[in-house]
Design a protein around this motif. Structure first.
Motif, PDB file in Angstrom:
ATOM      1  N   ARG A  82      -3.008   4.312   0.399  1.00  0.00           N
ATOM      2  CA  ARG A  82      -2.956   2.992   1.036  1.00  0.00           C
ATOM      3  C   ARG A  82      -2.793   1.871   0.016  1.00  0.00           C
ATOM      4  NH1 ARG A  82      -6.846  -0.218  -0.273  1.00  0.00           N
ATOM      5  NH2 ARG A  82      -6.088  -1.893   1.060  1.00  0.00           N
ATOM      6  N   SER A  83      -3.291   2.119  -1.192  1.00  0.00           N
ATOM      7  CA  SER A  83      -3.194   1.067  -2.212  1.00  0.00           C
ATOM      8  C   SER A  83      -1.749   0.825  -2.638  1.00  0.00           C
ATOM      9  CB  SER A  83      -4.049   1.428  -3.432  1.00  0.00           C
ATOM     10  OG  SER A  83      -3.470   2.513  -4.138  1.00  0.00           O
ATOM     11  N   THR A  84      -0.847   1.727  -2.258  1.00  0.00           N
ATOM     12  CA  THR A  84       0.571   1.557  -2.612  1.00  0.00           C
ATOM     13  C   THR A  84       1.342   0.827  -1.519  1.00  0.00           C
ATOM     14  OG1 THR A  84       1.315   3.633  -1.577  1.00  0.00           O
ATOM     15  CG2 THR A  84       0.487   3.766  -3.840  1.00  0.00           C
ATOM     16  N   LEU A  85       0.682   0.519  -0.410  1.00  0.00           N
ATOM     17  CA  LEU A  85       1.403  -0.006   0.753  1.00  0.00           C
ATOM     18  C   LEU A  85       1.187  -1.507   0.941  1.00  0.00           C
ATOM     19  CD1 LEU A  85       0.602   2.836   3.332  1.00  0.00           C
ATOM     20  CD2 LEU A  85       2.603   2.614   1.838  1.00  0.00           C
ATOM     21  N   GLU A  86       2.192  -2.102   1.548  1.00  0.00           N
ATOM     22  CA  GLU A  86       2.134  -3.529   1.865  1.00  0.00           C
ATOM     23  C   GLU A  86       1.331  -3.747   3.145  1.00  0.00           C
ATOM     24  OE1 GLU A  86       5.361  -6.745   3.693  1.00  0.00           O
ATOM     25  OE2 GLU A  86       6.075  -4.993   2.586  1.00  0.00           O
ATOM     26  N   LEU A  87       0.554  -4.818   3.162  1.00  0.00           N
ATOM     27  CA  LEU A  87      -0.157  -5.197   4.388  1.00  0.00           C
ATOM     28  C   LEU A  87       0.793  -5.977   5.276  1.00  0.00           C
ATOM     29  CD1 LEU A  87      -2.894  -5.349   5.954  1.00  0.00           C
ATOM     30  CD2 LEU A  87      -3.237  -7.559   4.843  1.00  0.00           C
TER      31      LEU A  87
ATOM     32  N   GLN B  45      16.114  -3.973   7.451  1.00  0.00           N
ATOM     33  CA  GLN B  45      14.913  -3.559   6.703  1.00  0.00           C
ATOM     34  C   GLN B  45      14.774  -2.041   6.828  1.00  0.00           C
ATOM     35  OE1 GLN B  45      10.637  -2.935   7.981  1.00  0.00           O
ATOM     36  NE2 GLN B  45      10.804  -5.162   7.895  1.00  0.00           N
ATOM     37  N   SER B  46      14.904  -1.387   5.711  1.00  0.00           N
ATOM     38  CA  SER B  46      14.766   0.076   5.740  1.00  0.00           C
ATOM     39  C   SER B  46      13.373   0.442   6.253  1.00  0.00           C
ATOM     40  CB  SER B  46      14.940   0.654   4.339  1.00  0.00           C
ATOM     41  OG  SER B  46      16.233   0.392   3.876  1.00  0.00           O
ATOM     42  N   PRO B  47      13.298   1.559   6.963  1.00  0.00           N
ATOM     43  CA  PRO B  47      11.973   1.950   7.475  1.00  0.00           C
ATOM     44  C   PRO B  47      11.010   2.224   6.332  1.00  0.00           C
ATOM     45  CG  PRO B  47      13.569   3.716   7.783  1.00  0.00           C
ATOM     46  CD  PRO B  47      14.342   2.517   7.331  1.00  0.00           C
ATOM     47  N   SER B  48       9.840   1.644   6.426  1.00  0.00           N
ATOM     48  CA  SER B  48       8.850   1.855   5.366  1.00  0.00           C
ATOM     49  C   SER B  48       7.444   1.771   5.946  1.00  0.00           C
ATOM     50  CB  SER B  48       9.024   0.819   4.253  1.00  0.00           C
ATOM     51  OG  SER B  48       8.906  -0.481   4.780  1.00  0.00           O
ATOM     52  N   PRO B  49       6.550   2.635   5.453  1.00  0.00           N
ATOM     53  CA  PRO B  49       5.164   2.592   5.918  1.00  0.00           C
ATOM     54  C   PRO B  49       4.479   1.293   5.479  1.00  0.00           C
ATOM     55  CG  PRO B  49       5.638   4.669   4.817  1.00  0.00           C
ATOM     56  CD  PRO B  49       6.780   3.733   4.512  1.00  0.00           C
ATOM     57  N   LYS B  50       3.646   0.778   6.353  1.00  0.00           N
ATOM     58  CA  LYS B  50       2.912  -0.458   6.069  1.00  0.00           C
ATOM     59  C   LYS B  50       1.513  -0.351   6.682  1.00  0.00           C
ATOM     60  CE  LYS B  50       6.765  -3.748   5.672  1.00  0.00           C
ATOM     61  NZ  LYS B  50       7.868  -2.781   5.659  1.00  0.00           N
ATOM     62  N   LEU B  51       0.727  -1.354   6.417  1.00  0.00           N
ATOM     63  CA  LEU B  51      -0.644  -1.366   6.927  1.00  0.00           C
ATOM     64  C   LEU B  51      -0.837  -2.519   7.901  1.00  0.00           C
ATOM     65  CD1 LEU B  51      -2.454  -0.927   3.484  1.00  0.00           C
ATOM     66  CD2 LEU B  51      -2.037   0.866   5.179  1.00  0.00           C
TER      67      LEU B  51
END
Lengths: 381, 152
Positions: A82-87, B45-51
Motif C-alpha cells: 500500500r505504501s507504493t500506491l497513490e491515495l 489514464q492507464s488502469p492503476s491500483p489506488k487507495l
C-alpha cells in the motif's frame, strides 16, 4: 549509539531464502492456490486486512500464502504494498445504519427490533475437532437442505435486505446515551478526521485517531489489552449493545458529476458496548465504546470496544492509558521491534562486554556497586 | 432507485456504481464488443491500483474516523470525444479499463450501448437475487432468546 551495518555473502542469504521457500512446497500435497486461501480462510484474510489497514481480500490471500500463514508477516506485506500506491481520495463516512447486515446479536436487549440474527456462527455449539474434515472430498453444502424460498421467507418488515435499526437508537430514546447533537466531537474533525497513516500520532491523541489506530491494531494485542480490563486492571466490563457483521458501503464522489456514488462495500465486524459510568460521572448515563475492523473478526471488534471505552475514562489502568495502548497495539510496530533482536548486534554486545569487563577489572569493593552499575548497562536500540 | 432498472444506466453516477459492482466477464465482453476495430478509443489514464480511505462513524457521538484503506483500480478513456471512467474493487487492471470503455460507450451512445445497458442491468438483477438469498439465509437464523425461569 546507532546501528552498525554488517555485510554477509549475498549468495548465502539467498540460499537461506530458498530454504524458507522450500518448506512451503516440499510436501507431497498440492500447492495451495490463492483462490483456496481466499475462499476457505476468510477469517484469516479478514484478520490480515484489519491489521494491515488495507481492504484487499485477494491480495491478503496472496500475502498469507507468501508468508506461509504468518498473519503479521502477511499484514506487513500488504502495508508495504500500500505504501507504493497513490491515495485517490477519502470516502464519505456512512452512518452505522448503512451497514448491510448478515449477522446481528444483542447481548443487552433480548427483544431487539429486527430480531437476533445469528448468521453463520459456531458460538452456540460445541467446538470439537471434526475428524471428518481430514480427507474430506466432495463436501455437501448444508444450506441446500433448508428448502428456502427467498421471495417469501424474509421478514416483510425489512425495507431492504440487511437493513436493521441500531440498538443505540433504543438507548437514545431513553436518553441513556449522549445525543449526537450534543456529543463532544473534536474540533479538527470538521476538516476531516485525522489520518494516522499520513499524519504522525501525537499525545494526547484525538478520539478519531485512537479509533483508527485501534481498528488496525493486532488482534492478539487488542484482545489482551481489552481482557486486562476484565481481569481487574481497569474499570470497564461492558454489556454489548450489539455485535454485527456486514458490509459497509464505500461512498465516493464521482469525478465528473460530483455526486456521491455507492460502490461495493467492505466486509466488517462491528461492536457497540455500553458501560455504566454513573460511578465516575455526574450524570446517570452510559459511557460507550465502539469497535469496528475489516473482515470477520468479532473478537477484535469487542476488544477494540473495550479499549475505546477504557481510554475515554482516562484512568490509571494500562488499558485506560491511550499512549500506552497505542504504543503497543500495532502489530507491525511490535513485529519489527521484537524480530529485529534476531539481527546482528555484534557491536552493541561488544560494547556491553567491554564495559562489564572494565567494571570487573576495577575490582570494586562490593557486589552491590557492581550490580548497580550493571543495571545502568542497557540496550541502545 | 431500482438497482436492476436499465433506464437508470443513462445516469453517469448510477452507471459508475453498476460498473463497479459488475462481474469481470460482463465488462470484458462489453468492452470487446465496443472495440470492433472501427471505434477509436484513447486511454486517458492507464488502469492503476489506488487507495480510497474508508471511513466509519461512531454511532453514539457521530464521530467520523478513518477505518482503513480500500484497494481499487481506476481507469479513464475517451471514445468519440466522450470520456469514460471506472473504479473497480481490488487490483484489477483489465476490469477497470473495460469498465471505462463500457462507461464511455454508453455515454457516447455507441451502437452496442443498448446491449451494454442490458448486460449491466442483468448483472444488477443477479446481484439483487444473490443478496435476497443471502438475507433469507441470515433471516432463517433469527432466534428468540428466552430467559429461563428459576427452577426453585
Amino acid at each position: 549509539m546507532g546501528y552498525v551495518a554488517v555485510s554477509a555473502g549475498e549468495d548465502v542469504i539467498r540460499r537461506a531464502e530458498d530454504l524458507y521457500e522450500k518448506t512451503r512446497i516440499e510436501g507431497e500435497s498440492d500447492t495451495v492456490s490463492v483462490d483456496q486461501v481466499a475462499d476457505q480462510f476468510g477469517r484469516l484474510t479478514g484478520q490480515v486486512m484489519g491489521e494491515s489497514g488495507l481492504y484487499a481480500p485477494r491480495l491478503a490471500a496472496l500475502a498469507i500464502k507468501q508468508a506461509q500463514g504468518d498473519a503479521v508477516e502477511a499484514a506487513f506485506l500488504l502495508r508495504a504494498y500500500r505504501s507504493t500506491l497513490e491515495l485517490w481520495g477519502y470516502a464519505e463516512a456512512p452512518s452505522t445504519d448503512a451497514l448491510d447486515v448478515e449477522r446481528r446479536v444483542s447481548p443487552a436487549f433480548k427483544d431487539v427490533p429486527g430480531g437476533q440474527i445469528l448468521g453463520g456462527t459456531k458460538d452456540y455449539t460445541q467446538r470439537l475437532l471434526d475428524f471428518d474434515l481430514d480427507g474430506e472430498d466432495d463436501p455437501v453444502n448444508p444450506i441446500d437442505a433448508w428448502d428456502l424460498d427467498p421471495e417469501h421467507d424474509v421478514d416483510i418488515n425489512d425495507e431492504e435486505p440487511g437493513s436493521l435499526a441500531g440498538v443505540v437508537d433504543l438507548l437514545r430514546e431513553e436518553e441513556l446515551v449522549a445525543d449526537p447533537e450534543t456529543a463532544a466531537i473534536d474540533d479538527h474533525v470538521e476538516d476531516g478526521p485525522q489520518d494516522t497513516t499520513r499524519e504522525p500520532l501525537s499525545h494526547p491523541a484525538p478520539r478519531d485517531a485512537i479509533l483508527q489506530e485501534l481498528s488496525r491494531g493486532e488482534t492478539g494485542a487488542v484482545t489482551a489489552l481489552g481482557y486486562s480490563a476484565l481481569r481487574g486492571y481497569g474499570q470497564v466490563h461492558p454489556t454489548l449493545a450489539e455485535v454485527r457483521v456486514g458490509s459497509l458501503p464505500l461512498r465516493v464522489k464521482h469525478p465528473y458529476t460530483g455526486e456521491t456514488a455507492t460502490l461495493p462495500g467492505t466486509d466488517v465486524s462491528e461492536c457497540q458496548g455500553v458501560v455504566p459510568a454513573y460511578e465516575t460521572r455526574d450524570e446517570a448515563r452510559f459511557a460507550f465504546g465502539y469497535g469496528v475492523t475489516f473482515g470477520r473478526n468479532e473478537r477484535k471488534a469487542i476488544g477494540m470496544t473495550m479499549l475505546d471505552a477504557s481510554i475515554q475514562l482516562d484512568g490509571d489502568a494500562p488499558a485506560e492509558d491511550a499512549e500506552f495502548v497505542l504504543d503497543v497495539v500495532d502489530g507491525l510496530d511490535s513485529f519489527g521491534f521484537i524480530e529485529h533482536l534476531k539481527l546482528p548486534h555484534y557491536v552493541t554486545f561488544q560494547s556491553i562486554l567491554d564495559r562489564v569487563r572494565s567494571i570487573q577489572e576495577r575490582d570494586t569493593t562490593t557486589d552491590e556497586k557492581v550490580d548497580a552499575e550493571l543495571a545502568e548497562v542497557g540496550g541502545d536500540d | 432507485m431500482n438497482d436492476t432498472d436499465e433506464t437508470t444506466l443513462e445516469d453517469r453516477t448510477a452507471r459508475f456504481e453498476r460498473i463497479a459492482a459488475s462481474e469481470t466477464a460482463t465488462l470484458l465482453d462489453g468492452a470487446e464488443a465496443v472495440l470492433d476495430g472501427e471505434t477509436d478509443v484513447r486511454v486517458v489514464q492507464s488502469p492503476s491500483p489506488k487507495l480510497v480511505m474508508q471511513r466509519a462513524t461512531d454511532p453514539v457521538s457521530g464521530q467520523p474516523f478513518n477505518l482503513g484503506e480500500v484497494l481499487v483500480t481506476t481507469s479513464e478513456v475517451e471514445l468519440s470525444d466522450v470520456k469514460g471512467f471506472a473504479m473497480v474493487p481490488g487490483k484489477a487492471e483489465r476490469k477497470a479499463l473495460a469498465g471505462a470503455v463500457v462507461d464511455a460507450a454508453v455515454a457516447a451512445d455507441h451502437p452496442v450501448s443498448r446491449d451494454l445497458r442490458a448486460a449491466l442491468a442483468d448483472d444488477a438483477a443477479n446481484r439483487a437475487e444473490r443478496r435476497q438469498r443471502a438475507w433469507a439465509e441470515s433471516r432463517a437464523t433469527t432466534v428468540d432468546f428466552d430467559v429461563m425461569e428459576d427452577p426453585a
